[in-house]
Design a protein around this motif. Structure first.
Motif, mmCIF file in Angstrom:
data_model
loop_
_atom_site.group_PDB
_atom_site.id
_atom_site.type_symbol
_atom_site.label_atom_id
_atom_site.label_comp_id
_atom_site.label_asym_id
_atom_site.label_seq_id
_atom_site.Cartn_x
_atom_site.Cartn_y
_atom_site.Cartn_z
ATOM 1 N N ALA A 1 6.258 0.437 -6.299
ATOM 2 C CA ALA A 1 6.756 -0.746 -5.581
ATOM 3 C C ALA A 1 7.330 -0.344 -4.225
ATOM 4 N N GLU A 2 8.062 0.785 -4.197
ATOM 5 C CA GLU A 2 8.634 1.276 -2.944
ATOM 6 C C GLU A 2 7.520 1.632 -1.962
ATOM 7 N N LYS A 3 6.476 2.255 -2.475
ATOM 8 C CA LYS A 3 5.348 2.636 -1.622
ATOM 9 C C LYS A 3 4.673 1.385 -1.043
ATOM 10 N N ARG A 4 4.472 0.377 -1.933
ATOM 11 C CA ARG A 4 3.852 -0.868 -1.454
ATOM 12 C C ARG A 4 4.743 -1.543 -0.409
ATOM 13 N N ALA A 5 6.063 -1.527 -0.670
ATOM 14 C CA ALA A 5 6.992 -2.148 0.285
ATOM 15 C C ALA A 5 6.965 -1.396 1.612
ATOM 16 N N ARG A 6 6.913 -0.067 1.553
ATOM 17 C CA ARG A 6 6.874 0.736 2.774
ATOM 18 C C ARG A 6 5.573 0.460 3.543
ATOM 19 N N LEU A 7 4.458 0.419 2.807
ATOM 20 C CA LEU A 7 3.181 0.130 3.470
ATOM 21 C C LEU A 7 3.193 -1.268 4.090
ATOM 22 N N LEU A 8 3.770 -2.219 3.358
ATOM 23 C CA LEU A 8 3.860 -3.584 3.872
ATOM 24 C C LEU A 8 4.752 -3.613 5.117
ATOM 25 N N ALA A 9 5.865 -2.882 5.049
ATOM 26 C CA ALA A 9 6.767 -2.830 6.206
ATOM 27 C C ALA A 9 6.067 -2.175 7.392
ATOM 28 N N GLU A 10 5.319 -1.090 7.131
ATOM 29 C CA GLU A 10 4.590 -0.437 8.221
ATOM 30 C C GLU A 10 3.533 -1.380 8.800
ATOM 31 N N GLN A 11 2.884 -2.118 7.903
ATOM 32 C CA GLN A 11 1.864 -3.073 8.368
ATOM 33 C C GLN A 11 2.520 -4.162 9.209
ATOM 34 N N LYS A 12 3.666 -4.680 8.709
ATOM 35 C CA LYS A 12 4.352 -5.719 9.481
ATOM 36 C C LYS A 12 4.852 -5.156 10.813
ATOM 37 N N HIS A 13 5.323 -3.915 10.763
ATOM 38 C CA HIS A 13 5.789 -3.286 11.992
ATOM 39 C C HIS A 13 4.634 -3.151 12.984
ATOM 40 N N ASP B 1 11.220 9.313 -26.054
ATOM 41 C CA ASP B 1 10.731 7.956 -25.784
ATOM 42 C C ASP B 1 11.471 7.344 -24.595
ATOM 43 N N LYS B 2 12.788 7.567 -24.535
ATOM 44 C CA LYS B 2 13.586 7.047 -23.428
ATOM 45 C C LYS B 2 13.133 7.695 -22.110
ATOM 46 N N LEU B 3 12.893 9.029 -22.157
ATOM 47 C CA LEU B 3 12.420 9.703 -20.948
ATOM 48 C C LEU B 3 11.067 9.156 -20.506
ATOM 49 N N LYS B 4 10.185 8.924 -21.470
ATOM 50 C CA LYS B 4 8.869 8.368 -21.119
ATOM 51 C C LYS B 4 9.031 6.988 -20.499
ATOM 52 N N SER B 5 9.903 6.174 -21.116
ATOM 53 C CA SER B 5 10.152 4.831 -20.587
ATOM 54 C C SER B 5 10.736 4.908 -19.187
ATOM 55 N N ASP B 6 11.732 5.822 -19.017
ATOM 56 C CA ASP B 6 12.336 5.995 -17.689
ATOM 57 C C ASP B 6 11.298 6.464 -16.677
ATOM 58 N N GLN B 7 10.406 7.356 -17.125
ATOM 59 C CA GLN B 7 9.369 7.860 -16.231
ATOM 60 C C GLN B 7 8.427 6.728 -15.813
ATOM 61 N N VAL B 8 8.075 5.860 -16.764
ATOM 62 C CA VAL B 8 7.211 4.715 -16.443
ATOM 63 C C VAL B 8 7.925 3.803 -15.442
ATOM 64 N N GLU B 9 9.213 3.539 -15.694
ATOM 65 C CA GLU B 9 9.984 2.694 -14.770
ATOM 66 C C GLU B 9 10.066 3.338 -13.388
ATOM 67 N N LEU B 10 10.316 4.647 -13.366
ATOM 68 C CA LEU B 10 10.394 5.355 -12.089
ATOM 69 C C LEU B 10 9.059 5.263 -11.343
ATOM 70 N N SER B 11 7.969 5.446 -12.086
ATOM 71 C CA SER B 11 6.649 5.342 -11.453
ATOM 72 C C SER B 11 6.435 3.945 -10.884
ATOM 73 N N LYS B 12 6.850 2.927 -11.649
ATOM 74 C CA LYS B 12 6.719 1.545 -11.160
ATOM 75 C C LYS B 12 7.570 1.356 -9.906
ATOM 76 N N ASP B 13 8.816 1.874 -9.964
ATOM 77 C CA ASP B 13 9.702 1.745 -8.801
ATOM 78 C C ASP B 13 9.114 2.462 -7.593
ATOM 79 N N GLN B 14 8.582 3.669 -7.816
ATOM 80 C CA GLN B 14 7.991 4.422 -6.706
ATOM 81 C C GLN B 14 6.778 3.682 -6.140
#
Length: 155
Positions: A105-117, A90-103
């Motif tokens: 969010a990171e992807k959205r931030a990178r796309l936003l940064a590329e767009q702003k750039h 259960d902890k691994l699944k939760s961590d995996q969900v959090e990691l997916s959310k973080d990834q």
């Protein structure tokens, strides 16, 4: 004399017959006594065997109780381990969900940064062309460039 012998034999015959009956009774009583003794010995042997069997059964019962207690402990230990594994999963699944959310969010931030750039690069192009046409906009262009560079460095 023969009459007396016949009479004596006649008188003795019932006594002999009774004596024979007594001998038979004594033989039967002796046989009964021996049978009772044999029966008593057999009963003692059976009692000893039953006592021995009962002791073995008690020993076996104690061994079975110990085995059952060990099995119960092993089952409880297995259950605890199983629960720990389930919690870990259960902890691994939760961590995996959090990691997916973080990834994500990171992807959205990178796309936003590329767009702003990209937007910043477009703005820079416009400002360069404006600089050639309008010298007065040079100060504004310099501020925008610094702003763009700051934003670029912040990203």
């Amino acid at each position: 004399g023969e009459v007396r012998v016949s009479e004596a034999q006649a008188a003795v015959a019932p006594v002999l017959k009774e004596l024979e009956e007594w001998k038979d009774r004594c033989s039967r009583l002796q046989a009964d006594k021996e049978a009772e003794e044999n029966s008593r010995v057999e009963m003692q042997r059976l009692h000893a065997q039953v006592t021995e069997d009962a002791a073995k059964l008690r020993d076996d019962q104690e061994k079975l109780k110990a085995t059952l207690a060990n099995e119960v402990r092993a089952k409880e230990q297995f259950q605890r381990q199983h629960e720990a594994v389930v919690q870990d999963m259960d902890k691994l699944k939760s961590d995996q969900v959090e990691l997916s959310k973080d990834q994500e969010a990171e992807k959205r931030a990178r796309l936003l940064a590329e767009q702003k750039h990209a937007e910043s690069l477009q703005d820079l192009e416009r400002m360069r062309s404006d600089q050639e046409r309008l010298q007065a906009d040079k100060i504004a262009e310099q501020a925008a460039r610094q702003k763009v560079e700051q934003e670029h460095q912040a990203v």
